[in-house]
Design an enzyme around this catalytic site. Structure first.
Site, PDB file in Angstrom:
ATOM      1  N   GLY A   1     -16.653  -1.108  -4.731  1.00 18.22           N
ATOM      2  CA  GLY A   1     -16.038  -0.005  -5.464  1.00 18.22           C
ATOM      3  C   GLY A   1     -16.931   1.216  -5.586  1.00 18.22           C
ATOM      4  O   GLY A   1     -16.757   2.014  -6.505  1.00 18.22           O
TER       5      GLY A   1
ATOM      6  N   TYR B   1       0.838  -1.204   0.000  1.00 14.34           N
ATOM      7  CA  TYR B   1       0.000   0.000   0.000  1.00 14.34           C
ATOM      8  C   TYR B   1       0.873   1.255   0.000  1.00 14.34           C
ATOM      9  O   TYR B   1       1.893   1.330   0.675  1.00 14.34           O
ATOM     10  CB  TYR B   1      -0.928   0.030   1.209  1.00 14.34           C
ATOM     11  CG  TYR B   1      -2.047  -0.995   1.161  1.00 14.34           C
ATOM     12  CD1 TYR B   1      -2.285  -1.775   0.032  1.00 14.34           C
ATOM     13  CD2 TYR B   1      -2.868  -1.183   2.261  1.00 14.34           C
ATOM     14  CE1 TYR B   1      -3.303  -2.708   0.009  1.00 14.34           C
ATOM     15  CE2 TYR B   1      -3.902  -2.117   2.243  1.00 14.34           C
ATOM     16  CZ  TYR B   1      -4.102  -2.882   1.113  1.00 14.34           C
ATOM     17  OH  TYR B   1      -5.117  -3.809   1.100  1.00 14.34           O
TER      18      TYR B   1
ATOM     19  N   GLY C   1     -22.861   2.350  -2.698  1.00 14.16           N
ATOM     20  CA  GLY C   1     -22.823   3.526  -1.838  1.00 14.16           C
ATOM     21  C   GLY C   1     -23.659   4.681  -2.333  1.00 14.16           C
ATOM     22  O   GLY C   1     -23.356   5.836  -2.050  1.00 14.16           O
ATOM     23  N   GLY C   2     -24.707   4.383  -3.111  1.00 12.59           N
ATOM     24  CA  GLY C   2     -25.538   5.453  -3.677  1.00 12.59           C
ATOM     25  C   GLY C   2     -24.968   5.993  -4.968  1.00 12.59           C
ATOM     26  O   GLY C   2     -25.066   7.194  -5.243  1.00 12.59           O
TER      27      GLY C   2
END
Length: 332
Positions: free
Chosen positions: A220, A53, A224-225
């Site tokens: 992804g 990361y 989430g709307g």
């Protein structure tokens, strides 16, 4: 905050896992520290990262940010269950790894754990995870390396990520023959829109006593709307990557619209419901959330307060049906 055991272990972890993939690439060090402080204050004690990361030329940067947060003291390290991962090429992007500088050979595991410990500024990793399957390294070799690290006190438990059900079985059968403890957790792609893990991975994890830690709980941004944000002109991030690919399909777009319409009727936020749904699933320890901002963390924490009625759960199953149990799902 609610806590649960991690698989068959005695380790208690929060039912929400703080993912750190955005720390560095999307969120600067100061704000990353603020998010980790807020999570710890809310009772989130399970923190997940990986050696790669930071990405590109900055691989390892996320672990360094976590290390500088631990260095502030205040019991931050002692109160945190720390998980990181090994597998990826830690060299600069654009070229192959130097031999034995990636994957799961005993040599690379030894090298990678020492490098992670240095970046994280700690003397041990609570959960050391294999980020992907290494088809070229036998499990006997992997467990030999893990057992040495456990004896040295550098790691406490081992887990996997992105492994199939039969990989979990082979890993833990090999461990049992050796008298090793084996895998205690599996991180897999699992959410309302992607339920294939229910057929093999999750049953295998439950059978062998592994906690299931779903990644990408919002798929992804799809859950989430995404369509609401698109209409409001704020969908630049949500409609990218996996979400954009799926929304290009009319059938999937209709599915997501039905999902958002259902939750509008109940006055619920899509992202919070997607997380709360995962918390109802058998075998799930807790989903990984990867907030870029403190507000996104606050939204994820609200999901812990939701109780989804049976009627709503049934409606969600109608919109996003699972594959069914194995082998019935493909046998008849």
């Amino acid at each position: 905050m609610e806590y649960t055991q991690l698989g068959r272990t005695g380790l208690k972890v929060s039912r929400l896992v703080l993912g750190t993939m955005n720390f560095g690439p999307q969120t600067d060090e100061a704000e990353s520290h603020g998010i980790m402080d807020a999570a710890l204050d809310a009772g989130v004690n399970f923190l997940d990262t990986a050696n790669v990361y930071g990405w590109g030329e900055n691989k390892g940067r996320t672990e360094e940010i976590i290390g500088s947060w631990f260095a502030k003291g205040g019991g931050r390290r002692d109160r945190t269950v720390l998980a990181t991962k090994v597998y990826g090429n830690m060299g600069p992007d654009g070229g192959p790894a130097w031999p034995n500088h990636d994957r799961l050979s005993a040599l690379n595991i030894r090298r990678a754990v020492d490098a992670s410990l240095q970046r994280l500024g700690t003397d041990h990793i609570d959960l050391y995870q294999f980020h992907h399957v290494d088809r070229n390294t036998p499990w006997d070799e992997i467990w030999q390396a893990v057992d040495v690290l456990v004896q040295q006190g550098k790691i406490l438990y081992a887990g996997s990520s992105n492994h199939a059900g039969w990989h979990l079985a082979r890993a833990n059968e090999t461990a049992a023959r050796r008298g090793s403890y084996g895998l205690v957790s599996e991180q897999c792609l699992y959410n309302l829109a992607e339920r294939r893990a229910e057929m093999e991975v999750i049953p295998a994890a439950q059978g062998y006593g592994l906690g299931v830690i779903p990644w990408s709980p919002l798929h992804g941004g799809l859950l989430g709307g995404a369509l609401r944000k698109e209409r409001e002109g704020g969908g630049a991030r949500s409609a990218s990557g996996r979400a954009a690919d799926m929304l290009a399909d009319p059938a999937t777009r209709a599915q997501v619209q039905a999902y958002e319409d259902l939750l509008d009727k109940h006055g619920l936020e899509p992202g919070e419901v997607a997380l709360a749904w995962l918390l109802t699933r058998p075998g799930v320890t807790g989903p990984i959330v990867g907030p870029r901002t403190a507000d996104q963390l606050a939204s994820a924490l609200r999901a812990l307060e939701l109780t989804l009625p049976k009627e709503l759960l049934a409606s969600l199953d109608e919109i996003f049906p699972g594959p069914g149990p194995s082998p019935e799902a493909f046998a008849w």
